[in-house]
Design a protein around this motif. Sequence first.
Motif, PDB file in Angstrom:
ATOM      1  N   ASP A 521       0.854  -1.195   0.000  1.00  0.00           N
ATOM      2  CA  ASP A 521       0.000   0.000   0.000  1.00  0.00           C
ATOM      3  C   ASP A 521       0.879   1.230   0.000  1.00  0.00           C
ATOM      4  O   ASP A 521       1.803   1.358   0.819  1.00  0.00           O
ATOM      5  N   GLY A 527      -2.418  -3.513  -2.876  1.00  0.00           N
ATOM      6  CA  GLY A 527      -2.639  -4.838  -3.413  1.00  0.00           C
ATOM      7  C   GLY A 527      -2.187  -5.909  -2.449  1.00  0.00           C
ATOM      8  O   GLY A 527      -1.557  -5.638  -1.417  1.00  0.00           O
ATOM      9  N   ALA A 535      -4.129  -9.290  -6.257  1.00  0.00           N
ATOM     10  CA  ALA A 535      -5.278  -8.402  -6.442  1.00  0.00           C
ATOM     11  C   ALA A 535      -4.845  -7.002  -6.023  1.00  0.00           C
ATOM     12  O   ALA A 535      -4.170  -6.834  -4.997  1.00  0.00           O
ATOM     13  N   THR A 537      -5.486  -2.357  -6.669  1.00  0.00           N
ATOM     14  CA  THR A 537      -6.224  -1.237  -7.241  1.00  0.00           C
ATOM     15  C   THR A 537      -5.312  -0.028  -7.359  1.00  0.00           C
ATOM     16  O   THR A 537      -4.482   0.235  -6.472  1.00  0.00           O
ATOM     17  N   SER A 558     -12.160   5.188  -0.887  1.00  0.00           N
ATOM     18  CA  SER A 558     -11.470   3.924  -1.137  1.00  0.00           C
ATOM     19  C   SER A 558     -12.436   2.768  -1.337  1.00  0.00           C
ATOM     20  O   SER A 558     -12.102   1.779  -2.009  1.00  0.00           O
ATOM     21  N   TRP A 563     -10.981  -2.859  -8.453  1.00  0.00           N
ATOM     22  CA  TRP A 563      -9.868  -3.774  -8.234  1.00  0.00           C
ATOM     23  C   TRP A 563      -9.620  -4.642  -9.468  1.00  0.00           C
ATOM     24  O   TRP A 563     -10.519  -4.875 -10.270  1.00  0.00           O
ATOM     25  N   LEU A 586     -11.702 -12.625  -6.532  1.00  0.00           N
ATOM     26  CA  LEU A 586     -11.375 -11.238  -6.254  1.00  0.00           C
ATOM     27  C   LEU A 586     -11.933 -10.793  -4.907  1.00  0.00           C
ATOM     28  O   LEU A 586     -11.230 -10.134  -4.127  1.00  0.00           O
ATOM     29  N   GLU A 587     -13.164 -11.139  -4.619  1.00  0.00           N
ATOM     30  CA  GLU A 587     -13.766 -10.740  -3.343  1.00  0.00           C
ATOM     31  C   GLU A 587     -13.032 -11.374  -2.173  1.00  0.00           C
ATOM     32  O   GLU A 587     -12.862 -10.746  -1.122  1.00  0.00           O
ATOM     33  N   LYS A 590      -9.845  -9.311  -1.770  1.00  0.00           N
ATOM     34  CA  LYS A 590     -10.130  -7.996  -1.189  1.00  0.00           C
ATOM     35  C   LYS A 590     -10.384  -8.097   0.308  1.00  0.00           C
ATOM     36  O   LYS A 590      -9.924  -7.273   1.101  1.00  0.00           O
ATOM     37  N   PHE A 593      -7.168  -8.689   2.017  1.00  0.00           N
ATOM     38  CA  PHE A 593      -6.371  -7.465   2.082  1.00  0.00           C
ATOM     39  C   PHE A 593      -6.779  -6.627   3.293  1.00  0.00           C
ATOM     40  O   PHE A 593      -5.924  -6.118   4.030  1.00  0.00           O
TER      41      PHE A 593
END
Length: 787
Positions: A521, A527, A535, A537, A558, A563, A586-587, A590, A593
Amino acid sequence: MTVRSIAFAMLVSLATSTSAFTQSVPSDGSVLPFPPSPMQGMAKPRLQDSTMAWPVAPQRLPKDAPNILIVLLDDVGFGVSEAFGGEVHTPTLDRLAKEGISFTDFNTTSICSPTRASLLTGRNHTRVGSGTIAERAVAFDGYTGVIPKTAATVAEVLKDYGYHTSAFGKWHNTPAIETTAIGPKDHWPNAYGFEYFYGFLGGETSQWEPRLTENFNAVEPPNDPKYHLTEDLVGKALNWLDEYRAFDPDKPFMMYWAPGGVHGPHHVAQEWADKYKGKFNDGWDAYRERVYKRQLDMGIIPPGTKLTERDPTMASWDSIPSEQRPFQERLMEVFAGFVEHTDTQVGRLLDGMKQRGLSDNTLVFYIFGDNGSSAEGQQGSISELLAQNNIPNTLQQQLDALNKIGGLDALGTPRTDNMYHAGWAWAGGTPFKGTKLLGAYFGGTRNPMVVSWPGHIKHDGKMREQFHHVVDIAPTIYDVLKIKPPKVVSGFDQIPIDGTSLAYTFASADAKGEKKMQFFDNNGSRGLYLDGWFAGTFGPFIPWDTPGSAKRLANWDSANDKWELYDLKSDFSQANDLAAKDPKKLEQMKAKFLEVAKANQDFPIGAGNWLRLHPQDRVKSPYEKWTFSQNTRRMPEFAAPGVGRESTNVKISAEFGDNANGVLYAVGGAGGGLSVYVEDGHLVYEYNMMIIENYKAKTDKIDAGKHEIEIATSIPKPGGAGEVVIKVDGKEAARTTVARTVPAAFTATESFDVGADLGSPVSEDYAEKRPFAFNGTIEEMHVTLSR
C-alpha cells in the motif's frame, strides 16, 4: 586502618573475587550469580599469590560468519540495467550477476522510506510507522515516520551478536523535524544500531553540494568542482573498513551502502551523460519494445510474458513536439549516465574490498532500486519539487527558464534539480505497468536483485523466480547466521518478523517458493500477493500527473475503487485482468487485504495522501517565535520558520561595512528557495520559485554602520501570493509581490542558514561565490509567524 590500607585490602579482594567470577562463567556465555567471597574460611592471601583473568568473551556467531554488504540504489526500475535487459551499462551489477544469482520476482514497497524501514527491520512498512516518506508523516499509527524500538533493525541485532556496523548514503528514516543539531537523535542511524554513519538524513540532496551528516554532526563537503557525493561515499566506506580492520579485524562487519543515486535530482558530470548521446532519440515507446524483446531473449522474463500497454493518461513519444524532444532526450541521457556512474562506484567499493582481502567471505545483496523508476519529473522538469508541491506549470515555462541558465548543458549540473519525463520512468519498468508510488503494479514495486557470496553461492545461470520482498532480507541474514530473531532488544519486547528467508533459493533455482503472502500500500495504491495470485487497485493518485490527481483525491472514496485480479503463475507482467472472469476469487482477495491491512496498522487507507489535501498539517516546528545569531546554520527546512511559505516578520540588527556583501539568511537551494542578501551595499530579497519564476526587491545602497532591517511577508494561504515589504531603520525601502509561493517545501534537505547560504545556492547572482558569507555583523535576528 588507614585509607591507604583500606584501598589495598579492597584491591586484593577484587583481584581474588575476579578470579572466582571468571571461573564461574559458563561456556554458553550466560552469567551465574556472583560467588561467595573466597576470603571466607581462608587465610588472608597476599597480592603476590593472587591470579586474575578477564571473562572470556562469548562467541554468539558461527565460525567464519560472513561480512554482509547491502547495496541499495534509489528510484531505478526493472528494465534499466543491461543485466536485466535494459539499455544502460551497469558493469558491476552484470559482474555480480555472473558470479552469483539473480532474482526476477523481488519486490519493494514502491517508495523510499517504507522500503528502507522494511529492509532494515524485516517488518511490513506500516507496522513500523513508515507508510509514507518521512517528510509526509502524519499522525496515524502506520504513518508517523518513526521506526519503533519494538522493531529492532538488523544492524542492532548484528551489533549485539558481535558485528561492526556502518551505514553510508541516504537514510530517510528520521522524522523531518528531528534532523536538527540538537535532535532528539534517538531516531538517527547511530541510534538504530549503526556504529558509524556518513551520508544525508533526508530523502534527497544535491550530489554536488550535499547536506552531509557524520554520525551526529553536520559536515560540509569540499568546495571542489570535481566533487561528487557517490564517489565520496566510496572513499568514506573504504576508510571505515581500514579503521575497522586496524582496530578489531577478527569481527565481521555489516555495511549498508545506499547512495543518493539515482534519485532526483539527476546530477552527474557531462562526460557520463555524453556516453548516451543519441541513444534514446526514438523515445520511450520504442525503448520498451527493444527491452522487452531483449528480456525474453535473455530469459529475464518467462516465455509468453506480454508487454503491458501505456496508461492512457501518459503521453506517447509521438505526442511530444519535435522542438521539445532534445530536452526530453537529454534528460534521459543524464539519467542513464547517472545510473552507470552510480553502478561504477559500487564496483569501486567492491574492488576496494577485494584489495583488502575481504571479498571471499562477504555476502552481498545488490538491490537495484528501492522502488520503480520515478515519474515525479512529470513532463520533464528542471526543478523536481514542482511536482511534490503540486505547482502547476508548463513545459515551455521550464524551457524558457532553462535557457536563462545555460540551456541543455545546464542539465545535470548544480544549477538545476532536473528529472526526466515520466515516460522514461515507465519505460524503465519494462515489461510492467506503472511507476514508483504505485503499490498495485510491479512497475512500482519490482526491482532486480543480485546476491553474491563466493564459496557459498554457486552461479548456475538460472534466474530465481520465487516471489520475494525487501522485508525478507533481514530474516535471510538471520537464517544464514543461524540467529533466531530476538524477543527482546535493549529492553523492548519485539513485534514479530514479517519477512520470509530467501536463503533456500541460494542452492536451488527450482526450489518451491516459501513466501505465501505480501501486502502493498502506498498513497492508496494497494494490493495483496497471495500464493501466486495478486489483487490490487490503482488508487487515487497518478504519479505522472500530480495536478490532475488533485481532483481525484478530493472526491476519492477507497470503498469505490475498482480492483484488478492477476494469476501470476501464468501472467508475469500483470497483463491479463481476471476480475470479471473470477469475481469470487477477487472478493476473497479484497477481504483478505482488509484483514492484513488492519493487522499492519494501514488504516486509514490512503493516509499517505493526507498532506496533499491538508498541507497545513505538515510536520513542522511548534514554535512561533525564534531568535537567531549569525552562527545559526544547517537548520533543516522542516524545523525552521516558514519564511517563504507562511506569513512572517523578520527583524535583523546588523552592522554594515562599506559596500557590504553576503547573505543575511537563506533557505532552500538552486532548485527553489528564498534568500536575503547584500550586494555591494544594496539589500536584495530574492524568491526563487522553483527556477521557473523569480521575484526580487532591491533597496538603495545602505550606508556603513548599524541598521535595523525588517522584512514583513504576508501569505494568506498555502501556495498563495505573497506581499513582501522591506524596511530599513523603520522606513520602507522596497517591496515586491510574489505571485505564488511554495506550499510544502523548497527542498528535502537544504537548510535555513543565517549569515551564509550553505549547500546549493538559492541565487544565481552569487552561485560562484558560495556560501557568500556576510562580511558584516548580525547582532541578532528575530523571526515571528504572523497568524
